[in-house]
Design an enzyme around this catalytic site. Structure first.
Site, mmCIF file in Angstrom:
data_model
loop_
_atom_site.group_PDB
_atom_site.id
_atom_site.type_symbol
_atom_site.label_atom_id
_atom_site.label_comp_id
_atom_site.label_asym_id
_atom_site.label_seq_id
_atom_site.Cartn_x
_atom_site.Cartn_y
_atom_site.Cartn_z
ATOM 1 N N GLY A 8 70.124 -7.311 -24.103
ATOM 2 C CA GLY A 8 70.349 -7.282 -22.655
ATOM 3 C C GLY A 8 69.466 -8.264 -21.910
ATOM 4 O O GLY A 8 69.116 -8.035 -20.751
ATOM 5 N N GLN A 12 69.019 -8.102 -15.124
ATOM 6 C CA GLN A 12 67.803 -8.239 -14.310
ATOM 7 C C GLN A 12 66.568 -7.751 -15.061
ATOM 8 O O GLN A 12 65.512 -8.386 -15.012
ATOM 9 C CB GLN A 12 67.944 -7.515 -12.972
ATOM 10 C CG GLN A 12 67.991 -6.003 -13.052
ATOM 11 C CD GLN A 12 67.693 -5.285 -11.741
ATOM 12 O OE1 GLN A 12 67.451 -5.892 -10.704
ATOM 13 N NE2 GLN A 12 67.721 -3.966 -11.790
ATOM 14 N N ASP A 13 66.676 -6.631 -15.781
ATOM 15 C CA ASP A 13 65.515 -6.103 -16.505
ATOM 16 C C ASP A 13 65.107 -7.042 -17.630
ATOM 17 O O ASP A 13 63.916 -7.265 -17.866
ATOM 18 C CB ASP A 13 65.816 -4.716 -17.081
ATOM 19 C CG ASP A 13 65.949 -3.656 -16.003
ATOM 20 O OD1 ASP A 13 65.947 -4.012 -14.808
ATOM 21 O OD2 ASP A 13 66.062 -2.470 -16.357
ATOM 22 N N LEU A 57 75.885 -5.478 -29.962
ATOM 23 C CA LEU A 57 75.403 -4.126 -30.222
ATOM 24 C C LEU A 57 76.417 -3.274 -30.976
ATOM 25 O O LEU A 57 76.052 -2.253 -31.569
ATOM 26 C CB LEU A 57 75.027 -3.431 -28.910
ATOM 27 C CG LEU A 57 73.729 -3.890 -28.242
ATOM 28 C CD1 LEU A 57 73.580 -3.253 -26.865
ATOM 29 C CD2 LEU A 57 72.522 -3.571 -29.110
ATOM 30 N N SER A 82 76.309 -1.279 -17.903
ATOM 31 C CA SER A 82 75.439 -0.499 -17.024
ATOM 32 C C SER A 82 76.009 -0.223 -15.641
ATOM 33 O O SER A 82 75.339 0.426 -14.824
ATOM 34 C CB SER A 82 74.082 -1.202 -16.878
ATOM 35 O OG SER A 82 74.272 -2.516 -16.391
ATOM 36 N N SER A 127 68.189 6.486 -18.611
ATOM 37 C CA SER A 127 68.570 6.348 -17.205
ATOM 38 C C SER A 127 68.512 7.670 -16.460
ATOM 39 O O SER A 127 68.806 8.735 -17.020
ATOM 40 C CB SER A 127 69.997 5.794 -17.128
ATOM 41 O OG SER A 127 70.524 5.890 -15.820
ATOM 42 N N GLU A 129 70.661 8.538 -14.493
ATOM 43 C CA GLU A 129 72.032 9.035 -14.441
ATOM 44 C C GLU A 129 72.256 10.157 -15.462
ATOM 45 O O GLU A 129 73.241 10.893 -15.357
ATOM 46 C CB GLU A 129 73.018 7.893 -14.693
ATOM 47 C CG GLU A 129 73.144 6.912 -13.548
ATOM 48 C CD GLU A 129 73.939 7.468 -12.365
ATOM 49 O OE1 GLU A 129 74.796 8.354 -12.580
ATOM 50 O OE2 GLU A 129 73.699 7.020 -11.232
ATOM 51 N N TYR A 151 79.118 6.775 -18.326
ATOM 52 C CA TYR A 151 77.874 6.028 -18.533
ATOM 53 C C TYR A 151 76.714 6.980 -18.794
ATOM 54 O O TYR A 151 75.928 6.791 -19.721
ATOM 55 C CB TYR A 151 77.587 5.164 -17.304
ATOM 56 C CG TYR A 151 76.210 4.553 -17.283
ATOM 57 C CD1 TYR A 151 75.912 3.423 -18.042
ATOM 58 C CD2 TYR A 151 75.191 5.106 -16.498
ATOM 59 C CE1 TYR A 151 74.637 2.860 -18.027
ATOM 60 C CE2 TYR A 151 73.929 4.550 -16.481
ATOM 61 C CZ TYR A 151 73.657 3.438 -17.241
ATOM 62 O OH TYR A 151 72.400 2.897 -17.227
ATOM 63 N N LYS A 155 74.403 7.383 -22.169
ATOM 64 C CA LYS A 155 72.950 7.255 -22.130
ATOM 65 C C LYS A 155 72.263 8.495 -22.715
ATOM 66 O O LYS A 155 71.208 8.388 -23.341
ATOM 67 C CB LYS A 155 72.476 7.009 -20.697
ATOM 68 C CG LYS A 155 72.638 5.575 -20.224
ATOM 69 C CD LYS A 155 71.689 4.635 -20.949
ATOM 70 C CE LYS A 155 71.704 3.238 -20.358
ATOM 71 N NZ LYS A 155 70.810 2.300 -21.095
ATOM 72 N N ARG A 186 69.728 -8.395 -9.206
ATOM 73 C CA ARG A 186 70.707 -7.345 -9.433
ATOM 74 C C ARG A 186 72.107 -7.919 -9.283
ATOM 75 O O ARG A 186 72.356 -8.778 -8.421
ATOM 76 C CB ARG A 186 70.487 -6.232 -8.413
ATOM 77 C CG ARG A 186 71.269 -4.949 -8.661
ATOM 78 C CD ARG A 186 70.988 -4.380 -10.025
ATOM 79 N NE ARG A 186 70.807 -2.935 -10.002
ATOM 80 C CZ ARG A 186 70.909 -2.174 -11.084
ATOM 81 N NH1 ARG A 186 71.228 -2.725 -12.246
ATOM 82 N NH2 ARG A 186 70.688 -0.884 -11.015
#
Length: 327
Positions: A8, A12-13, A57, A82, A127, A129, A151, A155, A186
């Site tokens: 990934g 952004q991360d 992945l 994501s 996450s 979430e 999602y 996770k 983002r």
């Protein structure tokens, strides 16, 4: 020199984490899906020192090859589909990439490291979430998980698989349960960036309104650049564990709109905002706010950028981007 492999890397991360690790003297490898990936140029521009490896992945052999190339001391699994809204449109792919993809990365790391598994440390991007229909406020590491999207479900699978590898194989595998974290990097499909980009365009006279969903949804928003430091800190601990990474504060979409529009001098923002049923979630997550006490006490971590600074940073960045684009 320590070596790290980031899946990934194009998100952004991944970009912020790559910058952090390079600043600490790491040799950094980034896993990229597809040689025609549209974000490749961005990675090469921001992280010219990173060595890119092509893999997927969902393809275990490609992950083994990536590990053999990078020979990392630290593996950061940030790769996922994501965007929560998309997960209802393609739950199968989300499950394969976000859920089973994490399992594949864990298994590939275990197989590649073999008897030297103790020499490798693994980070899984969990996450907020996962909490979904929240069972307590604020949410902490022990809070019951009740995901409300495909999602979130994927996770949860990845999170518990990480715990299982830690307990079954003694793997130094930690999960960061990250609450919403944003930045100028983002993607524009996410509501925070959608808003700051629209505010920038409205302030410059390039558009009139922005269509949104639930304005009363509450989130715990922090700066992605702060949150990647927590990822790194987890892998520096003697014992692997799971940590909630959050600010401990919550704001609604309405409050985000007030700060963003207020930053460009627009106080009557309601006339620029419409609500569209298409942007309502089938199962809403109404209130997410994390308790970062464990991360603060064990990792010595706390956020540096507050909510107002974050939103203003994003608006300023989008104004500059729009000016550059319109030249």
């Amino acid at each position: 020199m320590k070596r790290a492999l980031i899946t990934g890397i194009t998100g952004q991360d991944g970009l912020y984490l790559g910058e952090l690790l390079i600043s600490k003297g790491y040799e950094v490898y980034g896993l990229v899906r597809g040689q025609n990936n549209p974000k490749l140029d961005t990675v090469r521009r921001i992280l010219p020192e990173v060595k890119l490896i092509f893999g997927d992945l969902t393809d275990l052999p490609s992950l083994l090859r990536a590990l053999e190339t990078a020979r990392p001391h630290e593996v950061y699994n940030l790769g996922a589909i994501s965007f929560v809204a998309y997960s209802w449109e393609n739950a199968s792919m989300t499950s394969d990439v976000t859920g089973k993809g994490a399992f594949n990365m864990l298994e590939a790391t275990r197989l590649w490291a073999g008897s030297k598994l103790d020499d490798v440390r693994f980070y899984q991007a969990s996450s907020s979430e996962m909490f979904g229909k929240v069972q307590e406020v604020p949410q902490r590491e022990s809070t019951l998980l009740w995901p409300r999207s495909p999602y979130g479900v994927a996770k949860v699978f990845a999170h518990y698989m990480t715990i299982n590898y830690r307990e079954s194989y003694g793997m130094h595998a930690s999960s960061g349960i990250l609450f919403n974290h944003e930045s100028p990097r983002r993607g524009p499909e996410f509501v925070t960036r959608k808003i700051t980009q629209a505010v920038a365009r409205i302030s410059l006279g390039l558009q009139e309104t922005v269509a949104l969903g639930n304005l009363d949804a509450s989130r715990d928003w922090g700066f992605a650049g702060d949150y990647v430091e927590a990822m790194w800190l987890m892998l520096q601990q003697e014992q692997a564990d799971d940590y909630v990474i959050a600010t401990g504060e919550t704001q609604t979409i309405r409050e985000l709109l007030e700060v963003a529009f207020g930053h460009v001098g627009i106080t009557d923002w309601e006339r620029h905002v419409t609500q569209d049923p298409r942007f309502m979630r089938p199962a809403e997550v109404d209130l997410l706010v994390g308790d970062p006490a464990k991360a603060r006490e064990t990792l010595g971590w706390k956020p540096k950028v507050d909510f107002r600074e974050l939103v203003q940073m994003m608006v300023d960045s989008d104004i500059e981007d729009q000016r550059q684009t319109s030249r």
